[in-house]
Scaffold this motif. Structure first.
Motif, PDB file in Angstrom:
ATOM      1  N   ASN A  63       0.840  -1.184   0.000  1.00 16.31           N
ATOM      2  CA  ASN A  63       0.000   0.000   0.000  1.00 16.31           C
ATOM      3  C   ASN A  63       0.884   1.245   0.000  1.00 16.31           C
ATOM      4  OD1 ASN A  63      -1.914   1.964   0.349  1.00 16.31           O
ATOM      5  ND2 ASN A  63      -2.886   1.030   2.120  1.00 16.31           N
ATOM      6  N   PRO A  64       0.819   2.107  -1.033  1.00 14.72           N
ATOM      7  CA  PRO A  64       1.694   3.290  -1.053  1.00 14.72           C
ATOM      8  C   PRO A  64       1.352   4.292   0.035  1.00 14.72           C
ATOM      9  CG  PRO A  64       0.120   3.365  -2.870  1.00 14.72           C
ATOM     10  CD  PRO A  64      -0.014   2.010  -2.244  1.00 14.72           C
ATOM     11  N   PHE A  65       0.118   4.255   0.562  1.00 12.32           N
ATOM     12  CA  PHE A  65      -0.269   5.190   1.611  1.00 12.32           C
ATOM     13  C   PHE A  65       0.286   4.796   2.979  1.00 12.32           C
ATOM     14  CE2 PHE A  65      -3.714   5.637  -1.533  1.00 12.32           C
ATOM     15  CZ  PHE A  65      -3.526   6.981  -1.839  1.00 12.32           C
ATOM     16  N   ASN A  66       0.928   3.640   3.070  1.00 11.21           N
ATOM     17  CA  ASN A  66       1.561   3.227   4.318  1.00 11.21           C
ATOM     18  C   ASN A  66       3.055   3.546   4.358  1.00 11.21           C
ATOM     19  OD1 ASN A  66      -0.779   2.238   5.506  1.00 11.21           O
ATOM     20  ND2 ASN A  66      -0.479   0.168   4.709  1.00 11.21           N
ATOM     21  N   SER A  67       3.543   4.260   3.374  1.00 15.04           N
ATOM     22  CA  SER A  67       4.951   4.633   3.373  1.00 15.04           C
ATOM     23  C   SER A  67       5.201   5.734   4.402  1.00 15.04           C
ATOM     24  CB  SER A  67       5.378   5.113   1.985  1.00 15.04           C
ATOM     25  OG  SER A  67       4.625   6.248   1.593  1.00 15.04           O
ATOM     26  N   MET A  71       2.901   9.171   5.298  1.00 16.81           N
ATOM     27  CA  MET A  71       2.403   9.382   6.656  1.00 16.81           C
ATOM     28  C   MET A  71       2.915  10.688   7.242  1.00 16.81           C
ATOM     29  SD  MET A  71       2.406   5.651   8.496  1.00 16.81           S
ATOM     30  CE  MET A  71       1.213   4.399   8.008  1.00 16.81           C
ATOM     31  N   MET A  72       4.148  11.064   6.899  1.00 15.99           N
ATOM     32  CA  MET A  72       4.663  12.344   7.365  1.00 15.99           C
ATOM     33  C   MET A  72       3.888  13.508   6.758  1.00 15.99           C
ATOM     34  SD  MET A  72       6.778  13.927   9.285  1.00 15.99           S
ATOM     35  CE  MET A  72       7.822  12.549   9.767  1.00 15.99           C
ATOM     36  N   LEU A  73       3.536  13.399   5.474  1.00 17.69           N
ATOM     37  CA  LEU A  73       2.724  14.437   4.834  1.00 17.69           C
ATOM     38  C   LEU A  73       1.337  14.514   5.479  1.00 17.69           C
ATOM     39  CD1 LEU A  73       3.626  13.896   1.072  1.00 17.69           C
ATOM     40  CD2 LEU A  73       4.448  15.692   2.601  1.00 17.69           C
ATOM     41  N   GLU A  74       0.746  13.358   5.785  1.00 19.95           N
ATOM     42  CA  GLU A  74      -0.536  13.358   6.481  1.00 19.95           C
ATOM     43  C   GLU A  74      -0.427  14.021   7.847  1.00 19.95           C
ATOM     44  OE1 GLU A  74      -3.007   9.923   6.764  1.00 19.95           O
ATOM     45  OE2 GLU A  74      -2.321   9.110   4.853  1.00 19.95           O
ATOM     46  N   LEU A  75       0.653  13.745   8.561  1.00 16.61           N
ATOM     47  CA  LEU A  75       0.850  14.341   9.878  1.00 16.61           C
ATOM     48  C   LEU A  75       0.958  15.863   9.789  1.00 16.61           C
ATOM     49  CD1 LEU A  75       1.443  14.054  12.920  1.00 16.61           C
ATOM     50  CD2 LEU A  75       3.858  13.749  12.320  1.00 16.61           C
ATOM     51  N   ILE A  76       1.710  16.341   8.810  1.00 21.31           N
ATOM     52  CA  ILE A  76       1.861  17.796   8.652  1.00 21.31           C
ATOM     53  C   ILE A  76       0.520  18.439   8.305  1.00 21.31           C
ATOM     54  CG2 ILE A  76       2.957  19.577   7.252  1.00 21.31           C
ATOM     55  CD1 ILE A  76       5.378  17.741   6.982  1.00 21.31           C
TER      56      ILE A  76
END
Length: 328
Positions: A63-67, A71-76
């Protein structure tokens, strides 16, 4: 995704450029831009996302969304949304919107906080899975009875929470559009800060919801169109099969002086003259060699126009005739 005859298009574009004697600065510049785009990390990631969402179940891959990068972009993004909504709610206590705009922003803020907790759970679960994969077979057998049930339970719980949050944000998005853009209940004069923040959050969510459609337009419409116009298959180029500039520059090159004259190759002029006699024209652009044209020789001893073969090698690092690859 649909494949395109990149080799034929490349030969056709090069032949037309040779015959028309027009300057090749514009098409070569566009081709270099397309090469850089196709080999960039973000373009490769978008292709992975599209393949994961639309590929067959037997070949989905990871899953590319688990990279970690995603995840860092989601956190920001979550931290920026939480900070902006909390700060706006704190400085707009005196504003009194007609519709409960403050309630909508507060609910959105709570949803972002829950999404942040869910992101931490996903990150922890991913590291637990990677740690289990690094163990030996005997250690896995010992821990399977103790951890297998808890891991699957936590994974199932995270998936359910994620689906519930997605449903909540979808319903909240519709309600926000009704409250923010209904002309009968305009709140901008009474609550400008809350109204502007609400519009910004709705615009951001609209972009997120339209991401699959935008990705489809990019990879299934724009990229094939650019590949056809430029003669460069961006989907093939993104697999990093081309040669680097250092590899291309190390190949021998010289200026062609004619069939029966010596070439600027020092002691190897006889062999080079024999190559010109055997190959009187470039097999890429199908044009004959002319006086003072730059030519390049590959390790397999085949000869081509310098511009033609350089562009070819940037796409595929092998000889167009014998398919012998360059030494890495």
């Amino acid at each position: 995704m649909a494949s395109f005859p990149s080799n034929f298009a490349l030969e056709h574009s090069m032949a037309s450029a040779q015959n028309s004697h027009s300057p090749a600065s514009s098409p070569s510049f566009m081709t270099r831009v397309a090469m850089r785009i196709s080999r960039s990390r973000w373009f490769t990631f978008l292709r992975r996302v599209f393949h994961y969402q639309n590929g067959p179940r037997s070949d989905l891959g990871s899953n590319p969304f688990n990279s970690s990068t995603w995840m860092m972009l989601e956190l920001i993004a979550l931290l920026v949304q939480i900070t902006s909504t909390t700060f706006t709610l704190a400085i707009s206590k005196s504003e009194k919107p007609i519709w409960p705009m403050r309630v909508w922003i507060a609910g959105y803020d709570i949803g972002c906080v829950l999404n942040l907790l869910l992101l931490c759970g996903r990150y922890h679960q991913l590291h637990v899975t990677q740690g289990n994969n690094a163990l030996t077979l005997s250690e896995l057998e010992q821990q399977r009875n103790n951890e297998e049930s808890s891991v699957y339970r936590s994974s199932h719980l995270i998936d359910k929470c994620r689906s519930s949050l997605e449903l909540f944000f979808a319903i909240w998005f519709v309600m926000g559009n009704v409250w923010a853009f209904d002309s009968r209940f305009g709140s901008f004069p009474q609550a400008p800060k809350l109204q502007v923040l609400c519009i910004i959050l709705l615009s951001w969510n609209a972009i997120c919801y339209s991401f699959p459609f935008l990705l489809f337009l990019l990879l299934c419409c724009c990229v094939p169109l650019m590949s056809t116009l430029l003669g460069y298959n961006m989907s093939m180029g993104s697999s990093a099969r081309g040669a680097s500039e250092d590899q291309i520059s190390q190949l021998p090159s010289w200026r062609y002086k004619g069939v029966h004259t010596n070439l600027d190759l020092g002691n190897d002029s006889q062999s080079s003259e024999r190559l010109i006699n055997e190959d009187p024209e470039c097999c890429i652009c199908l044009a004959k060699y002319k006086d003072k044209e730059e030519v390049r020789q590959l390790p397999c001893s085949h000869l081509f126009h310098l511009k033609c073969v350089d562009q070819w090698l940037r796409i595929i690092s092998c000889c167009p005739l014998c398919k012998q690859g360059l030494q890495r």
